[in-house]
Design a protein around this motif. Structure first.
Motif, PDB file in Angstrom:
ATOM      1  N   GLY A  39      -5.080   4.791  -0.963  1.00  0.00           N
ATOM      2  CA  GLY A  39      -4.580   4.890   0.248  1.00  0.00           C
ATOM      3  C   GLY A  39      -3.171   5.494   0.142  1.00  0.00           C
ATOM      4  N   ILE A  40      -2.363   4.675  -0.967  1.00  0.00           N
ATOM      5  CA  ILE A  40      -0.964   5.096  -0.939  1.00  0.00           C
ATOM      6  C   ILE A  40      -1.005   6.557  -1.562  1.00  0.00           C
ATOM      7  CG2 ILE A  40       1.358   4.601  -2.140  1.00  0.00           C
ATOM      8  CD1 ILE A  40       0.123   1.735  -2.491  1.00  0.00           C
TER       9      ILE A  40
ATOM     10  N   ARG B 183      -2.764   9.179  -1.253  1.00  0.00           N
ATOM     11  CA  ARG B 183      -3.177  10.203  -0.194  1.00  0.00           C
ATOM     12  C   ARG B 183      -2.344  10.188   0.879  1.00  0.00           C
ATOM     13  NH1 ARG B 183      -8.910   8.783   2.140  1.00  0.00           N
ATOM     14  NH2 ARG B 183      -8.666  10.630   3.234  1.00  0.00           N
ATOM     15  N   ASN B 184      -1.540   9.296   1.345  1.00  0.00           N
ATOM     16  CA  ASN B 184      -0.553   9.321   2.375  1.00  0.00           C
ATOM     17  C   ASN B 184       0.485  10.223   1.957  1.00  0.00           C
ATOM     18  OD1 ASN B 184      -2.049   7.954   4.310  1.00  0.00           O
ATOM     19  ND2 ASN B 184      -1.311   6.000   3.621  1.00  0.00           N
ATOM     20  N   LYS B 185       0.913  10.038   0.659  1.00  0.00           N
ATOM     21  CA  LYS B 185       2.069  10.443   0.260  1.00  0.00           C
ATOM     22  C   LYS B 185       1.828  11.946  -0.117  1.00  0.00           C
ATOM     23  CE  LYS B 185       4.122   6.540  -2.345  1.00  0.00           C
ATOM     24  NZ  LYS B 185       5.564   6.874  -1.585  1.00  0.00           N
TER      25      LYS B 185
ATOM     26  N   ILE C 135      -0.113  14.403   1.322  1.00  0.00           N
ATOM     27  CA  ILE C 135      -0.802  14.956   2.702  1.00  0.00           C
ATOM     28  C   ILE C 135       0.303  16.399   2.711  1.00  0.00           C
ATOM     29  CG2 ILE C 135      -0.948  15.243   4.981  1.00  0.00           C
ATOM     30  CD1 ILE C 135      -1.634  12.347   5.004  1.00  0.00           C
TER      31      ILE C 135
ATOM     32  N   LYS D  97       1.502  19.359   4.777  1.00  0.00           N
ATOM     33  CA  LYS D  97       1.432  19.813   5.830  1.00  0.00           C
ATOM     34  C   LYS D  97       0.954  21.095   6.683  1.00  0.00           C
ATOM     35  CE  LYS D  97       3.589  15.910   6.987  1.00  0.00           C
ATOM     36  NZ  LYS D  97       2.896  14.632   7.712  1.00  0.00           N
TER      37      LYS D  97
ATOM     38  N   LYS E 156      -9.827  16.781   7.911  1.00  0.00           N
ATOM     39  CA  LYS E 156      -9.785  16.290   6.576  1.00  0.00           C
ATOM     40  C   LYS E 156     -11.027  16.967   6.047  1.00  0.00           C
ATOM     41  CE  LYS E 156      -7.726  11.819   7.347  1.00  0.00           C
ATOM     42  NZ  LYS E 156      -7.941  10.293   7.342  1.00  0.00           N
TER      43      LYS E 156
ATOM     44  N   ASP F 180     -11.041  14.000  -1.748  1.00  0.00           N
ATOM     45  CA  ASP F 180     -10.246  14.504  -0.562  1.00  0.00           C
ATOM     46  C   ASP F 180      -9.444  15.877  -1.153  1.00  0.00           C
ATOM     47  OD1 ASP F 180      -7.930  15.162   1.294  1.00  0.00           O
ATOM     48  OD2 ASP F 180      -7.700  13.013   1.568  1.00  0.00           O
TER      49      ASP F 180
ATOM     50  N   THR G 246      -5.254  16.332  -0.678  1.00  0.00           N
ATOM     51  CA  THR G 246      -4.459  15.505  -1.453  1.00  0.00           C
ATOM     52  C   THR G 246      -4.709  15.371  -2.940  1.00  0.00           C
ATOM     53  OG1 THR G 246      -5.736  13.539  -0.894  1.00  0.00           O
ATOM     54  CG2 THR G 246      -4.240  14.113   0.597  1.00  0.00           C
TER      55      THR G 246
END
Length: 388
Positions: A108-109, A111-113, A115, A117, A124, A159, A162
């Protein structure tokens, strides 16, 4: 960050990127450290990650290497009592859920970092595939899938944006790939890309029912009628045909009663024609072909993780030990991705790992070892592949 980490071993700097407090909450939840005096779950995690990063190929190799640097154990976070017996016992007895839950937290950490833009496709995009890891039947008897072989399958939802695995499902090798589709945590509006080994009309219809999208290679001998030929420039971007079809076979139409889109694409680079099916009627045809092209990234991930993280040779023989090692490999992969993002290294994950694995016991700040341009043989451009 550099000032805080200055003077620490590279490996000690890396573990600063792990959320230790969250890990300890998981340890308390599953009572991982109950009755433990010296070799805690945290010590186990770090020793195993050190083995992953330094490419130790056996439990003996790992413990011998750690023992050779026993004067550094405290600063590396390994604890006091690091023996082959202790590590083997920890891998066999402790609950794999501690490391599985922590792996998903790290996913989770990461993937969030990571992404992007300006990713060219909105929504997704996931590629789903599996890889088989062969095991010795006489040792891993619980993973038998042939008369003389044992093995497990690593089913991975990758994913694409990411470059991080979003979901990992471990099964015996005898489990058919299509059955693993039932465990995918589907998201409304997301794209799921499959090879034709996952061609199951009932399961594909489920994806349509939850208002998500799929792209898959057409299975041979599919019976259908063409409802409509989409308006498209002949041979534009390699698109040879763009059709709306309906299945005519009684069994097939019962499993997938709706319309499908059939796209024929010619890959000039390979001099080969591919046929894709999708439930997305609106997206440009070439974008559908591009989505399938991205499926190769999950195969690249399997190749990468087998070559550079230790999951081919396991440091324990029980099912729990195997699961722990696989999830620690995922944790290590995510940590490397987070380090690359937070320190603005702008390198491929492969390159970051190569440099770090050769520098674990240096005391140089991590960013400094990447300050000069290096030619490691593989770079980010290789992820932008020109073939299917």
């Amino acid at each position: 960050m550099d000032r805080i980490l200055s003077g620490k071993y590279i490996f000690a700097q890396l573990i600063e990127f792990l959320p230790q407090k969250y890990f300890q909450r998981l340890v308390m939840k599953y009572e991982g450290d109950k009755y433990v005096k010296h070799f805690s779950c945290w010590n186990q995690l770090l020793v195993m990650m050190f083995g992953q990063l330094s490419n130790r190929n056996s439990l003996r190799d790992l413990t011998n290497t750690v023992s050779a640097h026993s004067n550094k154990s405290y600063h590396l976070g390994f604890g006091k009592s690091i023996t082959r017996s202790n590590l083997s016992k920890a891998n066999e007895k402790r609950d794999p859920k501690i490391f599985e839950d922590f792996a998903y937290h790290m996913i989770g950490i990461a993937r969030n970092k990571r992404i992007v833009k300006d990713f060219e496709i909105e929504g997704k995009v996931y590629a789903f595939d599996s890889t088989t890891i062969d095991l010795c039947l006489s040792v891993f008897w619980w993973a038998k899938f042939r008369k003389t072989k044992a093995g497990i399958k690593l089913h991975t939802l990758f994913d694409i944006e990411t470059q991080i695995p979003a979901f990992v499902h471990i099964t015996p090798a005898k489990v058919h790939d299509m059955n693993a589709m039932d465990n995918i945590p589907y998201e409304t509006g997301a794209y799921y890309v499959f090879d034709r080994g996952y061609f199951d009309l009932k399961r594909l219809n489920h994806i349509t029912q939850i208002e998500s999208y799929f792209v898959i290679r057409e299975k041979s001998r599919l019976q259908y009628e063409v409802i409509k030929n989409q308006n498209t420039n002949h041979n534009a971007n390699g698109i040879l045909a763009d059709q709306i079809i309906k299945l005519t076979d009684y069994a097939s139409s019962g499993k997938y009663p709706g319309e499908l889109r059939r796209i024929v694409y010619y890959a000039e680079f390979l001099n080969h024609t591919y046929v894709y099916l999708t439930n997305n009627i609106e997206a440009p045809a070439y974008q559908i072909a591009l989505l399938y092209k991205y499926r190769w990234h999950v195969e690249q991930f399997f190749k990468w993780i087998k070559q550079h993280l230790e999951i081919k040779s396991f440091w324990g023989t029980t099912e729990g030990a195997v699961r722990i090692q696989i999830f620690i490999a995922i944790i290590t992969y995510c940590m490397v991705a987070i380090v690359d993002h937070d320190l603005h290294l702008n390198r491929s994950t492969y390159e970051v790992l190569r440099v770090l694995s050769a520098s674990l016991l240096d005391k140089t700040p991590v960013r400094d070892i990447f300050s000069k341009e290096t030619n490691m043989g593989e770079n980010d451009s290789q992820l932008k592949l020109n073939f299917f």
